[in-house]
Scaffold this active site. Sequence first.
Site: not given
Ligand code: GLN
Length: 485
Positions: A78, A153, A177
């Site tokens: 990532k 994400s 994420s």
């Molecule tokens: N979807 C969640 C957010 O927008 C989690 C994101 C993540 O785990 N990096 O914060």
Amino acid sequence: MILNQLTIHEAHQLLKTKHLSSVELTRACLERIQQVEPKVRALVTITDELALKQAQKADELIATGDFGPLTGIPMVIKDNMCTRGIPTTCSSKMLENFVPPYNATVVEKLNDSEAVILGKANMDEFAMGSSNEHSAFFPTHNPWDLSRVPGGSSGGPAAAVAAGEAIYALGSDTGGSIRLPAGFCSVTGLKPTYGRVSRYGLVAFASSLDQIGPLTQDVTDCALVLNTIAGYDTRDSTSVPYPTPDYTRCLTTDLNGLNIGVPREYFVEGMQGEVETAMRAAINKLEELGARIEWEVSLPHTPYALAAYYIIAPSEASANLARYDGVKYGFSYQDADSMWEALAKTRQYGFGDEVKRRIMLGTYALSAGYYDAWYLKAQRVRTLIRQEFDQAFTKFDALVTPTSPTVPFRIGEKMDDPLQMYLSDVCVLPINIAGLPAISIPAGFADGLPIGIQIIGKPFSEETILKITHAYQQSTDWHKRKAEI
Ligand code: GLN
């Protein structure tokens, strides 16, 4: 045999018996990338030359017979983990030209294992989002249906694995994420206990919630990757100095003696019928395998987790992102008449809308006069949620929930409604609030779209949740189905 669809353990076996070389395997993945990347768009940077060099080096090591399970196996990272000499953009204009002078600890560990790095994977900007649509560059498409999101994400890493572009990937999980994209793309994704894997060199989003973890094709691979990346690191002050077990040792198929609870609050309103049906079938399977299932478990503070998260995570983000001021590193607006204008314009052009929204939410929640009402209150809720899990774990070895209340949604469907987007994480985000380990595995399909289930464990009980999900994968084949692109 389709080389780019091999698991880590299958490929390792073939490398060992000299039926395959790392260069061949790497070439197969690079060809697949060429073929599907125009449609999937999982990768921000492709490091093909580096990958082939690493593969050659790995083959030399393999020839000596003394090599590890990840040696010579191609993977993607990532794009929020620092890679020396390779751009690390966080899918943000702010870091578009940032080339880190150092490696994240996890990257060092992969290098020490002679892993092969194929590239850096797309993500929501600064890991803020649930669909990958918040990437400043382009959205990633779900390999199971290109008109749908891969989750976020870590949508890029999950889509790359599901599309057969990489054998496995590393993602990060602040509020789901790793697990949401794993569920949406039908791969296996683990968020380790907070403190289990070093965060050094992971670009910070919300430091008290962030954790790095594997996205793989099955649980055995997940254990192999965790073996490599877990462990104490003096460069991360929240890293925990516990010994790292060999996570493959727990991979048995007998669940006798294990108590698994099903918390009712995770059967949320609006949950899709097929998801509930798949969940029930998976739970029955676990029971068949010997686990004792308790259906009537209640974690009453669960509905407050989302609200607490959207105070705590943005608060920490607003502090962490203050470093992008156009002076130290990253994008810098050059045409300003004053220092203040330079700072403001740097942030105006460097950050996307979602990141700005989070910074504003966070600075508001932390500001004098509002701090007690918002931030402190959210931290109290966090304590209650953690205590509630602690209490449940006096009776249960693990909890099982859906990964997401729905199958992957359409690209564009939730972009105009942040709250709807935030709701995608209702089942995964309470786990970060409590710092627990949790894993999402494939558990079915609805009209060809993936459904995932999540198994949550006590702190540092990764072995238990790996064991449960491994047993499940030994008697089901959802994880073996491959997306046709
Ligand atoms: N979807 C969640 C957010 O927008 C989690 C994101 C993540 O785990 N990096 O914060």
